[in-house]
Scaffold this motif. Structure first.
Motif, PDB file in Angstrom:
ATOM      1  N   UNK A 193      29.512 -17.988 -42.995  1.00  0.00           N
ATOM      2  CA  UNK A 193      29.438 -19.300 -42.373  1.00  0.00           C
ATOM      3  C   UNK A 193      29.808 -19.182 -40.893  1.00  0.00           C
ATOM      4  N   UNK A 194      28.858 -19.517 -40.049  1.00  0.00           N
ATOM      5  CA  UNK A 194      29.118 -19.538 -38.620  1.00  0.00           C
ATOM      6  C   UNK A 194      28.653 -20.879 -38.065  1.00  0.00           C
ATOM      7  N   UNK A 195      29.086 -21.165 -36.861  1.00  0.00           N
ATOM      8  CA  UNK A 195      28.737 -22.424 -36.220  1.00  0.00           C
ATOM      9  C   UNK A 195      28.827 -22.234 -34.715  1.00  0.00           C
ATOM     10  N   UNK A 196      28.254 -23.158 -33.938  1.00  0.00           N
ATOM     11  CA  UNK A 196      28.402 -23.058 -32.485  1.00  0.00           C
ATOM     12  C   UNK A 196      29.857 -23.250 -32.066  1.00  0.00           C
ATOM     13  N   UNK A 197      30.247 -22.608 -30.988  1.00  0.00           N
ATOM     14  CA  UNK A 197      31.574 -22.831 -30.419  1.00  0.00           C
ATOM     15  C   UNK A 197      31.592 -24.147 -29.659  1.00  0.00           C
ATOM     16  N   UNK A 198      32.755 -24.765 -29.601  1.00  0.00           N
ATOM     17  CA  UNK A 198      32.910 -25.929 -28.746  1.00  0.00           C
ATOM     18  C   UNK A 198      32.773 -25.476 -27.288  1.00  0.00           C
ATOM     19  N   UNK A 199      32.443 -26.374 -26.367  1.00  0.00           N
ATOM     20  CA  UNK A 199      32.249 -25.976 -24.971  1.00  0.00           C
ATOM     21  C   UNK A 199      33.456 -25.241 -24.392  1.00  0.00           C
ATOM     22  N   UNK A 200      33.177 -24.290 -23.525  1.00  0.00           N
ATOM     23  CA  UNK A 200      34.234 -23.456 -22.953  1.00  0.00           C
ATOM     24  C   UNK A 200      35.268 -24.281 -22.202  1.00  0.00           C
ATOM     25  N   UNK A 201      34.819 -25.268 -21.437  1.00  0.00           N
ATOM     26  CA  UNK A 201      35.751 -26.091 -20.660  1.00  0.00           C
ATOM     27  C   UNK A 201      36.649 -26.910 -21.577  1.00  0.00           C
ATOM     28  N   UNK A 202      36.089 -27.400 -22.670  1.00  0.00           N
ATOM     29  CA  UNK A 202      36.880 -28.179 -23.626  1.00  0.00           C
ATOM     30  C   UNK A 202      37.977 -27.318 -24.248  1.00  0.00           C
ATOM     31  N   UNK A 203      37.621 -26.112 -24.689  1.00  0.00           N
ATOM     32  CA  UNK A 203      38.615 -25.233 -25.288  1.00  0.00           C
ATOM     33  C   UNK A 203      39.683 -24.833 -24.264  1.00  0.00           C
ATOM     34  N   UNK A 204      39.269 -24.560 -23.042  1.00  0.00           N
ATOM     35  CA  UNK A 204      40.236 -24.183 -22.009  1.00  0.00           C
ATOM     36  C   UNK A 204      41.232 -25.306 -21.761  1.00  0.00           C
ATOM     37  N   UNK A 205      40.770 -26.545 -21.822  1.00  0.00           N
ATOM     38  CA  UNK A 205      41.698 -27.665 -21.637  1.00  0.00           C
ATOM     39  C   UNK A 205      42.731 -27.713 -22.762  1.00  0.00           C
ATOM     40  N   UNK A 206      42.340 -27.353 -23.990  1.00  0.00           N
ATOM     41  CA  UNK A 206      43.301 -27.306 -25.097  1.00  0.00           C
ATOM     42  C   UNK A 206      44.327 -26.194 -24.873  1.00  0.00           C
ATOM     43  N   UNK A 207      43.856 -25.024 -24.455  1.00  0.00           N
ATOM     44  CA  UNK A 207      44.779 -23.907 -24.219  1.00  0.00           C
ATOM     45  C   UNK A 207      45.796 -24.256 -23.135  1.00  0.00           C
ATOM     46  N   UNK A 208      45.325 -24.870 -22.065  1.00  0.00           N
ATOM     47  CA  UNK A 208      46.226 -25.170 -20.947  1.00  0.00           C
ATOM     48  C   UNK A 208      47.176 -26.318 -21.289  1.00  0.00           C
ATOM     49  N   UNK A 209      46.710 -27.256 -22.078  1.00  0.00           N
ATOM     50  CA  UNK A 209      47.599 -28.345 -22.501  1.00  0.00           C
ATOM     51  C   UNK A 209      48.712 -27.804 -23.393  1.00  0.00           C
ATOM     52  N   UNK A 210      48.361 -26.886 -24.287  1.00  0.00           N
ATOM     53  CA  UNK A 210      49.368 -26.279 -25.151  1.00  0.00           C
ATOM     54  C   UNK A 210      50.347 -25.430 -24.337  1.00  0.00           C
ATOM     55  N   UNK A 211      49.849 -24.752 -23.314  1.00  0.00           N
ATOM     56  CA  UNK A 211      50.733 -23.970 -22.457  1.00  0.00           C
ATOM     57  C   UNK A 211      51.751 -24.874 -21.757  1.00  0.00           C
ATOM     58  N   UNK A 212      51.303 -26.017 -21.270  1.00  0.00           N
ATOM     59  CA  UNK A 212      52.229 -26.945 -20.591  1.00  0.00           C
ATOM     60  C   UNK A 212      53.305 -27.440 -21.548  1.00  0.00           C
ATOM     61  N   UNK A 213      52.944 -27.646 -22.778  1.00  0.00           N
ATOM     62  CA  UNK A 213      53.917 -28.200 -23.711  1.00  0.00           C
ATOM     63  C   UNK A 213      54.874 -27.149 -24.273  1.00  0.00           C
ATOM     64  N   UNK A 214      54.343 -25.986 -24.632  1.00  0.00           N
ATOM     65  CA  UNK A 214      55.162 -25.006 -25.353  1.00  0.00           C
ATOM     66  C   UNK A 214      55.525 -23.769 -24.528  1.00  0.00           C
ATOM     67  N   UNK A 215      54.926 -23.622 -23.361  1.00  0.00           N
ATOM     68  CA  UNK A 215      55.236 -22.469 -22.537  1.00  0.00           C
ATOM     69  C   UNK A 215      54.538 -21.192 -22.943  1.00  0.00           C
ATOM     70  N   UNK A 216      53.642 -21.253 -23.906  1.00  0.00           N
ATOM     71  CA  UNK A 216      52.878 -20.084 -24.342  1.00  0.00           C
ATOM     72  C   UNK A 216      51.649 -19.976 -23.443  1.00  0.00           C
ATOM     73  N   UNK A 217      51.467 -18.844 -22.810  1.00  0.00           N
ATOM     74  CA  UNK A 217      50.386 -18.682 -21.839  1.00  0.00           C
ATOM     75  C   UNK A 217      49.025 -19.007 -22.451  1.00  0.00           C
ATOM     76  N   UNK A 218      48.216 -19.699 -21.673  1.00  0.00           N
ATOM     77  CA  UNK A 218      46.909 -20.084 -22.187  1.00  0.00           C
ATOM     78  C   UNK A 218      46.065 -18.858 -22.502  1.00  0.00           C
ATOM     79  N   UNK A 219      46.258 -17.775 -21.738  1.00  0.00           N
ATOM     80  CA  UNK A 219      45.476 -16.575 -21.989  1.00  0.00           C
ATOM     81  C   UNK A 219      45.781 -15.979 -23.364  1.00  0.00           C
TER      82      UNK A 219
END
Length: 339
Positions: A193-219
């Motif tokens: 089972x595979x599917x398209x990925x969500x847009x790159x910019x959308x995912x990056x916004x999730x990573x960076x939001x989580x980094x701001x909250x928890x201090x875990x690097x978005x990378x």
């Protein structure tokens, strides 16, 4: 899920000691030991899931919305679209791979240079990856996979590269070797089972939001999703029950998911950041990642890819366009990406 809710600080569950493989392992996204977050033995899905060919077709139909596959088959010599480059030929999805060190070094250098330029032209916030980005990223991925399997060839080719590119190549190939060493081929009849990925910019916004909250690097967060499910392209649960784009085991998700939906990329990233923070990040990423998935190969691969994204943010967009491959007893098969 409410971002203002306090993170759950319970002690991370004790990692399992039994060895197994993640869902992503069989798909060559990762290969790791069964662990507490996104881990467990992987099997194929014998149900009405799309076959590899139909999965790719589904991805192609959804390309504009979700930045996965593209339309018609390219000819062996596809030229870049207007404005993409000065008429430079793009590699076809099945373009031959170099078999001697000089040509491999040249292909890596030229492909990476062209890919970086194409990424610079791309505006991820306004649309899906252009075809030149997709084709160049796929060829780059195939070059690195080829190098990972041919150590002597790779060593001689990398010695011909400029220092910065040689360091990038060594990191990417080292990560692939760590994971491929734990990968075992499966039957060609397996269904995934595979599917398209969500847009790159959308995912990056999730990573960076989580980094701001928890201090875990978005990378690091991006690298976990990349290794686990190729940014959500792998859709099936693992045999052990790991779920979602960050591959959480249900018990771990109940403890660290903060009431979110494990299959929702935004919630899954927040849950992963919460879990990694509770497990020691950012003070000790190795400890935290080992709690997430107790395999040294997994930890090394995640950190190597994260280091590339720290060095050059364009690496995130290159990795975003790397595709899902499956290793079968009849050979390697690609399930997603351009045709």
């Amino acid at each position: 899920m409410d971002d203002l809710r306090r993170p759950f600080r319970a002690r991370p569950p004790k990692p399992r000691t039994g060895r197994g493989r993640t869902l992503a392992c069989l798909l060559l996204v990762s290969a790791a030991v069964a662990g507490t977050a996104g881990c467990g033995a992987t099997t194929t899905t014998p149900s009405p899931a799309p076959t590899p060919s139909s999965a790719s077709a589904t991805a192609a139909a959804s390309a504009t919305a979700a930045a996965s596959a593209t339309a018609a088959d390219p000819s062996p010599s596809v030229t870049a679209s207007a404005g993409a480059s000065s008429g430079q030929a793009l590699p076809a999805p099945g373009a031959p791979l170099p078999t001697d060190p000089a040509r491999l070094a040249t292909a890596l250098r030229d492909t990476t240079t062209a890919l970086n330029a194409a990424i610079d032209r791309w505006r991820p916030s306004t649309g899906a990856p252009p075809r030149d980005v997709e084709l160049l990223a796929l060829y780059q991925q195939r070059l690195y996979r080829h190098a990972a399997r041919n150590r002597a060839l790779a060593d001689r080719a990398f010695a011909r590269l400029p220092a910065a590119l040689a360091a990038q190549a060594k990191d990417n190939v080292s990560a692939l070797r760590e994971l491929l060493a734990l990968t075992r081929p499966i039957k060609p009849s397996a269904v995934f089972k595979v599917q398209p990925a969500r847009p790159a910019a959308e995912l990056l916004s999730h990573f960076k939001r989580a980094e701001r909250r928890f201090g875990v690097e978005w990378e690091v967060l991006a690298s976990v999703m990349f290794v686990e499910t190729k940014f959500g392209r792998v859709r099936a649960d693992s045999h052990a029950g790991a779920q979602g784009p960050m591959q959480f085991m249900p018990a771990t998700w109940r403890a660290y998911g903060m009431g979110g939906d494990v299959r929702n990329p935004r919630d899954a990233v927040m849950g992963a950041a919460n879990y990694l923070h509770a497990s020691g990040a950012p003070r000790d990423y190795r400890r935290a990642l080992h709690a997430y998935n107790p395999s040294q190969a997994y930890v090394d691969a995640v950190l190597l890819h994260a280091r590339q994204m720290r060095r050059d943010p364009r690496a995130y967009y290159a990795y975003y366009n790397w595709q899902v491959f499956v290793l079968t007893t009849a050979g390697e098969r690609r399930l997603t990406g351009p045709k």
